[in-house]
Write an enzyme that holds these catalytic residues in place. Structure first.
Site, short mmCIF file in Angstrom:
data_model
loop_
_atom_site.label_atom_id
_atom_site.label_comp_id
_atom_site.label_asym_id
_atom_site.label_seq_id
_atom_site.Cartn_x
_atom_site.Cartn_y
_atom_site.Cartn_z
N ASP A 268 43.84 46.00 29.78
CA ASP A 268 43.81 47.28 29.06
C ASP A 268 44.64 47.07 27.79
OD1 ASP A 268 43.40 49.85 28.25
OD2 ASP A 268 43.91 50.79 30.14
C1 BGC Z 1 42.84 53.10 27.97
C2 BGC Z 1 41.50 52.48 28.26
C3 BGC Z 1 40.72 52.33 26.97
C4 BGC Z 1 41.53 51.48 26.02
C5 BGC Z 1 40.84 51.17 24.71
C6 BGC Z 1 43.57 52.40 26.85
O1 BGC Z 1 44.70 53.11 26.42
O2 BGC Z 1 43.62 53.09 29.15
O3 BGC Z 1 40.81 53.26 29.21
O4 BGC Z 1 39.47 51.79 27.23
O5 BGC Z 1 42.74 52.15 25.73
O6 BGC Z 1 40.84 52.25 23.86
#
Ligand code: BGC
Length: 739
Positions: A268
């Protein structure tokens, strides 16, 4: 002898080469030409909107494998040309984006989609979404989120499909199929256990025993993998002390070895570098080592691989073969998406989905709304020529708010609000619009007074209340689940007029609305319904569509009950006795004189509304559930019994409508304590008024199995098995049944 051995070895080698797929050959060939630096570059995912110039230079140097948050075919192509035409090997980038519940055209939030209990519809919505996103250059969507959630305080409850593993698995798999049928890779997230954060506070610690992890939290990921999900995203949380990006048990033992998945595993956002603030690693270099050892394959915006992997290889701490494994997954995703043959997207003739969406977006929004109460005021009798309708509340006409969370590309101008939908009808009713409050946290009293004045002139009040979009989603957790701002006061004032108030709740989570439910003549829980929320609500409120949504999550009466979910375990002291509430306790009574069962002093254990609940404009009658054993091998040491469970359902009212038949099971005794009921199947069926249908479910031993655990000294062992035990079944309209 030696010669014949050599010959057979060569033969075997030839055979294995012949067996190698074109995909493997392509990847092997490319990998063999790559330098270590180029391989590490592939493992780097960047959002070029941050320090654009610097990041473009990295793309040109072959130090980026994927970009995200780049929108528009032209811009994606521009960056793609840098990778394809300016780098030594010309490996294309893969462009990713948070495409969560629609692209420019927005469907209801995933929690609302869960409420449809209609995976075919959800799959079609995902397909149309993919068409729209693909024409903007997006080849990889960061969804579906399949984190099973028991806690509505957690803001990300909006992004998943509720509290049940089967419902979540079915919906997650539907989204994967929908996207990938169109050629956009899905990314199932967040692996794993993210939603069990302590206190419902985002990113917080989770403690989940292995058996519960496998029974509740992992099945939706497995279902998505089985549906072909091309990628998986790590979660932010530390699970039992170990953050997922550094968790070999999750990423290698389970994902690779048990499930045999070859999906790409991406971190993530910076979840690898987060190992330092987590307190797991002393510095980012150590974080890179922990992540590569746990086979986190691509680093999203964390820079730990680009900064430290080469050094770790030269120090002999990381083998190049570990890096090859990761790069292989990345190249595989690109190969499967056809990027090596077609790296660019057409810049002209963008796909226009508006016509198809107008119908599908309305249908999904209709099916996502759950009718929680109706004293007969609904459907509104719009043929009544003198009907004066007051449209009020902070969400009656908010083009942005009705879209909900995670709508980076959502086109607000396309939204049709409830007010717009009512106004567009050339009907005989008369609309009065007085919002009362201008946003959900608004506390102004003057607005309420104006709405009350208008209510006095109306025959019926439609109160569009709930939460603005910003109050749910990532990092938007709440400790108070009441209607924000002065909305409760506004409801008090509207109800005091004596006019029938229909409450339409547009929110990203279950809210504690017990008092307002009592005050209202009817309650329709619409979640955030997306672009077409207005027409869908108009159709439902006027009877052009019949409500068919069912709750995908338990609604608590008060925050203190959380976590409250239907498939809980019993205690050894279930609350059989009517609970004695705090004000009923006799003063000075002896300690044990008021019973010792499992309950709270302020509120009963029952929820406000149970999982699976939802009303219709018609009524359904369920016949007795019949159970037939279809396979029964008593001789076997393992359980091989399958059942045929059936019930006839009759539409006893006046409307043709959908019903969601839900099959619940309960195992009476076993190796471990089992949930008091568990959803084992569901079918959304269409029943014309007056008609009956026999609904059948086949339940296999695998459906009834669960994860067992044994401790042998310090070693714990888990395995999946079905006990030889007695099972009860019931086909019911919701989970409010005892088995
Ligand atoms: C979130 C993800 C997301 C990623 C990209 C993160 O903060 O937890 O679900 O896909 O950012 O934007």
């Amino acid at each position: 002898m030696k010669k014949s051995l050599l010959l057979s070895f060569c033969f075997l080698l030839l055979l294995s080469c012949a067996k190698k797929s074109a995909e493997d050959q392509f990847i092997d060939n490319l990998l063999s030409q790559m330098t270590l630096e180029e391989k590490i570059g592939q493992m780097n995912q960047l959002d070029p909107s941050w320090n654009a110039e610097e990041k473009e230079a990295l793309i040109r140097e072959g130090k980026v494998g994927s970009i995200f948050n780049v929108v528009g075919a032209k811009e994606v192509n521009r960056l793609q040309r840098m990778a394809v035409e300016e780098t030594r090997l010309g490996i294309p980038l893969v462009a990713a984006r948070d495409v969560i519940h629609g692209y420019h055209h927005i469907y209801p939030i995933p929690l609302g989609q869960g409420a449809t209990w209609n995976p075919d519809l959800v799959e079609r919505a995902a397909q149309l979404t993919a068409q729209e996103a693909l024409s903007d250059g997006i080849r990889w969507a960061f969804s579906p989120m399949v984190d099973v959630a028991h806690d509505p305080r957690w803001g990300r409850v909006a992004e998943g499909y509720g509290e049940d593993p089967l419902l979540t698995s079915t919906m997650g798999a539907a989204v994967v199929k929908g996207y990938q049928a169109e050629g956009m890779a899905a990314c199932v997230k967040h692996f794993a256990g993210y939603s069990a954060s302590e206190g419902g506070r985002d990113y917080n610690t989770t403690w989940i025993p292995e058996t519960q992890l496998r029974d509740i939290y992992l099945p939706p990921f497995k279902a998505a993998i089985e549906a072909g999900a091309m990628s998986v995203m790590c979660s932010f949380n530390a699970l039992n002390g170990l953050p997922s990006s550094a968790n070999p048990h999750l990423n290698i033992d389970i994902l690779r070895n048990e499930w045999k998945s070859d999906a790409l595993l991406v971190s993530d956002w910076g979840s690898g570098s987060d190992l330092v603030p987590h307190g797991l690693c002393a510095d980012k270099k150590e974080a890179a080592l922990r992540c590569i050892n746990a086979r986190m394959e691509m680093d999203m915006q964390g820079n730990i691989y680009t900064d430290y992997l080469a050094e770790l290889v030269s120090e002999g701490k990381v083998k190049e073969s570990q890096i090859d494994e990761c790069v292989r997954s990345i190249l595989r995703l690109k190969y499967r998406l056809g990027l090596f043959d077609n790296p660019y997207v057409p810049e002209e003739n963008q796909t226009d989905i508006s016509a198809a969406f107008a119908e599908l977006g309305t249908k999904v929004a209709e099916e996502s709304a759950v009718l929680l109460k109706n004293n007969g005021v609904l459907p509104l009798n719009i043929k009544h020529s003198t009907l004066n309708i007051l449209i009020t509340g902070p969400l009656a006409h908010q083009k942005k708010e009705q879209l909900g969370t995670w709508v980076f590309d959502g086109d607000t101008s396309l939204s049709v609000t409830p007010l717009m939908a009512f106004n567009s009808q050339h009907s005989t009713f008369n609309i009065i619009f007085e919002p009362g409050l201008t946003y959900s946290r608004d506390k102004s009293k003057t607005g309420i007074q104006k709405a009350v004045k208008a209510a006095k002139k109306a025959d019926v009040v439609l109160f569009f209340c709930g939460e603005e979009a910003i109050l749910s989603g990532e990092a938007r957790c709440r400790t108070d689940l009441n209607l924000p701002g002065a909305q409760s006061e506004m409801m008090d004032a509207l109800a005091a007029t004596g006019k029938p108030v229909v409450m339409i709740v547009m929110a990203g989570r279950p809210l504690t609305i017990g008092k307002q439910v009592e005050q209202a003549a009817a309650v329709l829980y619409a979640f955030h319904g997306g672009t077409m929320a207005g027409p869908a609500l108009y159709n439902l409120l006027t009877g052009m569509a019949v409500p068919s949504g069912r709750l995908p999550i338990t609604f608590p009466k008060m925050v203190g009950q959380i976590p409250l979910y239907y498939n809980r375990h019993n205690t050894g002291r279930p609350s059989y006795d009517p609970p004695m509430l705090i004000d009923e306790i006799p003063i000075g009574c002896p300690q044990f004189s008021i019973g010792q069962s499992s309950y709270w002093l302020e509120t009963p254990t029952e929820p406000l509304f149970p999982f699976g609940f939802g009303l219709s404009y018609t009524t359904f009658e369920y016949g007795e559930t019949t159970i037939d054993t279809i396979v029964n091998d008593q001789q076997s040491s393992i359980n091989r019994t399958s059942y045929l469970v059936q019930s006839s359902i009759k539409n006893t009212g006046n409307y043709d409508a959908y019903e969601v038949a839900q099959l619940y099971a309960h195992q009476l005794s076993g190796d471990l304590v089992r949930p008091i009921k568990e959803l084992k199947g569901f079918q959304k069926i269409f029943l014309p008024a007056g008609e009956s249908r026999l609904v059948s479910f086949t339940v296999t031993p695998e459906d009834l199995g669960y994860w067992h655990e044994k401790h042998d000294g310090l070693v714990s062992q888990v395995w999946f098995a079905t006990d030889k035990a007695e099972f009860k079944f019931k086909i019911a309209p919701n989970s409010d049944i005892s088995l």
